[in-house]
Design a protein around this motif. Structure first.
Motif, mmCIF file in Angstrom:
data_model
loop_
_atom_site.group_PDB
_atom_site.id
_atom_site.type_symbol
_atom_site.label_atom_id
_atom_site.label_comp_id
_atom_site.label_asym_id
_atom_site.label_seq_id
_atom_site.Cartn_x
_atom_site.Cartn_y
_atom_site.Cartn_z
ATOM 1 N N MET A 1 0.810 -1.202 0.000
ATOM 2 C CA MET A 1 0.000 0.000 0.000
ATOM 3 C C MET A 1 0.845 1.254 0.000
ATOM 4 O O MET A 1 0.357 2.326 0.259
ATOM 5 N N ALA A 2 2.110 1.112 -0.272
ATOM 6 C CA ALA A 2 2.977 2.280 -0.296
ATOM 7 C C ALA A 2 2.429 3.321 -1.252
ATOM 8 O O ALA A 2 1.948 3.009 -2.323
ATOM 9 N N SER A 4 -0.141 5.135 -0.586
ATOM 10 C CA SER A 4 -1.530 5.371 -0.237
ATOM 11 C C SER A 4 -1.623 6.479 0.803
ATOM 12 O O SER A 4 -0.658 6.817 1.459
ATOM 13 N N ASN A 5 -2.818 7.003 0.945
ATOM 14 C CA ASN A 5 -3.088 7.993 1.968
ATOM 15 C C ASN A 5 -3.668 7.270 3.187
ATOM 16 O O ASN A 5 -4.516 6.402 3.043
ATOM 17 N N PHE A 6 -3.199 7.599 4.361
ATOM 18 C CA PHE A 6 -3.684 7.009 5.601
ATOM 19 C C PHE A 6 -4.726 7.943 6.188
ATOM 20 O O PHE A 6 -4.452 9.119 6.418
ATOM 21 N N ASP A 10 -8.937 4.553 8.350
ATOM 22 C CA ASP A 10 -7.934 3.491 8.406
ATOM 23 C C ASP A 10 -7.476 3.278 9.843
ATOM 24 O O ASP A 10 -7.341 2.144 10.303
ATOM 25 N N ILE A 53 0.093 -0.894 11.408
ATOM 26 C CA ILE A 53 0.265 0.133 10.374
ATOM 27 C C ILE A 53 1.524 -0.162 9.568
ATOM 28 O O ILE A 53 1.518 -0.098 8.335
ATOM 29 N N GLU A 56 0.919 -3.206 7.241
ATOM 30 C CA GLU A 56 -0.059 -2.947 6.181
ATOM 31 C C GLU A 56 0.433 -1.936 5.156
ATOM 32 O O GLU A 56 0.157 -2.064 3.968
ATOM 33 N N TYR A 57 1.182 -0.941 5.616
ATOM 34 C CA TYR A 57 1.610 0.136 4.721
ATOM 35 C C TYR A 57 3.071 0.042 4.311
ATOM 36 O O TYR A 57 3.561 0.869 3.547
ATOM 37 N N ASN A 80 1.107 9.653 7.387
ATOM 38 C CA ASN A 80 1.086 10.216 6.033
ATOM 39 C C ASN A 80 2.425 10.853 5.673
ATOM 40 O O ASN A 80 2.856 10.778 4.523
ATOM 41 N N LEU A 83 4.583 8.015 4.641
ATOM 42 C CA LEU A 83 4.187 7.530 3.320
ATOM 43 C C LEU A 83 4.665 8.460 2.213
ATOM 44 O O LEU A 83 5.125 8.003 1.170
#
Length: 88
Positions: A1-2, A4-6, A10, A53, A56-57, A80, A83
């Motif tokens: 999910m790199a 992506s916006n958290f 979420d 987190i 998942e990210y 964020n 990310l």
């Protein structure tokens, strides 16, 4: 999910999956600026949340991110930031 916006949604999902919610806490309400302690989440629950987190990210959060993030807003912004940095 790199990349992506958290979002707060979420975070709510991950909090519920990892630690559940106290009976007297409504996570569907406006919780962005409430202390995690007010929401019933102590340090162990936040460590579990941080681990979820990260997995998942695909990011690594410094321990200070979780200790400094006293509200959901601060944690969402920190995730964020990680990310964004990772995507650059």
């Amino acid at each position: 999910m790199a990349g992506s916006n958290f979002t707060i949604d979420d975070l709510k999902r991950i909090l519920l999956e990892g630690a559940g919610a106290a009976e007297d806490v409504d996570l569907d309400g406006d919780i962005l600026d409430k202390d995690f302690e007010q929401l019933g989440y102590e340090s162990l629950a936040l460590l579990e949340t941080g681990s979820r987190i990260e997995r998942e990210y695909g990011i690594t959060l410094d321990d200070s991110v979780l200790t400094d993030a006293v509200t959901p807003r601060v944690l969402v912004e920190a995730v964020n930031q990680h990310l964004t940095t990772q995507a650059a």
